[in-house]
Design an enzyme around this catalytic site. Structure first.
Site, PDB file in Angstrom:
ATOM      1  N   HIS A  13       0.840  -1.211   0.000  1.00  0.00           N
ATOM      2  CA  HIS A  13       0.000   0.000   0.000  1.00  0.00           C
ATOM      3  C   HIS A  13       0.865   1.246   0.000  1.00  0.00           C
ATOM      4  O   HIS A  13       2.040   1.223   0.405  1.00  0.00           O
ATOM      5  CB  HIS A  13      -0.956   0.017   1.202  1.00  0.00           C
ATOM      6  CG  HIS A  13      -0.319   0.461   2.485  1.00  0.00           C
ATOM      7  ND1 HIS A  13      -0.186   1.783   2.829  1.00  0.00           N
ATOM      8  CD2 HIS A  13       0.236  -0.245   3.505  1.00  0.00           C
ATOM      9  CE1 HIS A  13       0.400   1.882   4.021  1.00  0.00           C
ATOM     10  NE2 HIS A  13       0.676   0.671   4.448  1.00  0.00           N
ATOM     11  N   CYS A  14       0.294   2.350  -0.458  1.00  0.00           N
ATOM     12  CA  CYS A  14       0.920   3.666  -0.354  1.00  0.00           C
ATOM     13  C   CYS A  14      -0.077   4.587   0.334  1.00  0.00           C
ATOM     14  O   CYS A  14      -0.860   4.123   1.175  1.00  0.00           O
ATOM     15  CB  CYS A  14       1.365   4.183  -1.720  1.00  0.00           C
ATOM     16  SG  CYS A  14       0.037   4.359  -2.942  1.00  0.00           S
ATOM     17  N   TRP A  15      -0.066   5.877   0.029  1.00  0.00           N
ATOM     18  CA  TRP A  15      -0.951   6.802   0.730  1.00  0.00           C
ATOM     19  C   TRP A  15      -2.420   6.546   0.397  1.00  0.00           C
ATOM     20  O   TRP A  15      -3.255   6.384   1.277  1.00  0.00           O
ATOM     21  CB  TRP A  15      -0.564   8.241   0.409  1.00  0.00           C
ATOM     22  CG  TRP A  15      -1.579   9.266   0.816  1.00  0.00           C
ATOM     23  CD1 TRP A  15      -2.201  10.153   0.006  1.00  0.00           C
ATOM     24  CD2 TRP A  15      -2.106   9.506   2.129  1.00  0.00           C
ATOM     25  NE1 TRP A  15      -3.080  10.947   0.726  1.00  0.00           N
ATOM     26  CE2 TRP A  15      -3.041  10.564   2.035  1.00  0.00           C
ATOM     27  CE3 TRP A  15      -1.890   8.923   3.383  1.00  0.00           C
ATOM     28  CZ2 TRP A  15      -3.737  11.052   3.124  1.00  0.00           C
ATOM     29  CZ3 TRP A  15      -2.591   9.416   4.475  1.00  0.00           C
ATOM     30  CH2 TRP A  15      -3.498  10.461   4.345  1.00  0.00           C
TER      31      TRP A  15
END
Length: 347
Positions: free
Chosen positions: A93-95
């Site tokens: 995941h990222c932001w």
């Protein structure tokens, strides 16, 4: 296989599927999903540079710079992910589930990883889910009592006896007073505290009692999430009524081995409330290693402070339990018995 999953789907897989957070180290340190490993696409400085180019030049130029930073790290991404994966399965995941996590996941999928999951909405989706979860009502049992009652130790004994607990002070890494930082390490960020609290909350049976210690909204430098705190304030308090001398001795056992300079600083932090004379008396006793006397002086202040807070509750929601001695296991059982008798009466 590469596919997107919701945060709910990931939480159901969390025990089996390791999680990689590809955001920058600064983003990760501010707050992350518990258990996630940080394999950053960009360093803090690189992320700032890409952002500047995006704003001042164009999206295309920012992507070009991003590829320049990322390309030398591609083999490192694979090797670090392999260390963390389980049976060639991993989640990323990222932001907010955008280009960073999707490109990272695609790279893993093309280099031997059998199952790669991208969390839709990324960390932002997790935060929304976590904070929403605190709105759920539950039977929270509040363990109250003056400072030195051993509430944290009793919580642990309650857990040993099969009860559900949340140790808020343990999660906050602070004991909730001017002396709260004594013997503790660095506190988490407010955001990380909320994340860690949710991580425990999600696994509890909300239809059964959950024991927590009575706390102010603020514990050191962190805040209890407002929805969770409001739920706490609406619950009855089982109040440990333990003689001050017993509590003072308990504090001596806990703090007497601590560096005296730290204790002195903690006393000075509450000097305005203690008053000049009591502050000096406490410092004089501390200098002579008369820790019991120090504890007795400071407890006068803390008892008054706690009682004022307790009076803000509905009187019929306070159930005092008279306890003569500090024996955490015995006291925990007495509290469980008393709580059960209250439930029987109410039903």
């Amino acid at each position: 296989m590469l596919r997107e999953i919701s945060i709910n789907e990931y939480l159901n897989k969390a025990a089996e599927v390791p999680l990689v957070d590809v955001r920058s180290p600064g983003e990760y340190q501010k707050g992350h999903i518990p258990g996630a490993s940080n394999i950053p696409l960009f360093s803090n400085e690189e992320r700032a540079a890409v952002g500047t180019v995006y704003v001042q030049q164009s999206k295309e130029k920012a992507i070009e710079l991003g590829y320049k930073y990322v390309t030398p790290k591609l083999d490192w991404f694979i090797s670090e992910s392999k260390k963390r994966s389980r049976q060639n399965s991993i989640a990323v995941h990222c932001w907010r589930g955008g280009m960073r996590s999707k490109s990272f996941a695609q790279h893993l999928s093309e280099n031997g990883f059998a199952d790669v999951f991208v969390i839709r909405g990324g960390y932002k989706a997790f935060r929304k889910h976590a904070l929403e979860a605190f709105k759920t009502k539950a039977e929270i049992c509040i363990l109250g009592g003056y400072t030195g009652s051993g509430k944290t130790y009793i919580l642990k004994e309650l857990k040993n006896k099969g009860a559900q607990i949340i140790d808020l002070e343990g999660l906050a890494n602070h004991k909730g007073s001017a002396f709260g930082r004594v013997g503790s390490g660095e506190q988490p960020t407010i955001e990380q505290f909320e994340n860690n609290l949710f991580w425990q909350w999600k696994d509890l049976d909300l239809q059964k009692p959950i024991w927590v210690e009575d706390e102010s909204h603020r514990i050191g430098l962190v805040n209890i999430p407002m929805n969770f705190y409001n739920n706490m304030r609406q619950q009855p308090v089982i109040f440990l009524d333990i003689p001050r001398q017993e509590r003072a001795q308990h504090l001596v056992n806990e703090y007497a081995s601590v560096n005296k300079a730290i204790l002195e600083d903690s006393i000075r932090r509450i000097s305005k409330r203690l008053g000049g004379l009591n502050t000096q008396k406490a410092l004089d006793h501390l200098e002579k290693n008369e820790f019991f006397e120090v504890a007795m002086i400071t407890l006068v202040y803390y008892d008054k402070y706690y009682w004022r807070g307790l009076k803000n509750r509905e009187h019929n929601h306070i159930y005092p339990v008279e306890i003569k001695h500090i024996d955490h296991s015995t006291n925990a059982q007495q509290i469980l018995n008393y709580h059960e008798s209250i439930r029987v009466q109410e039903h």
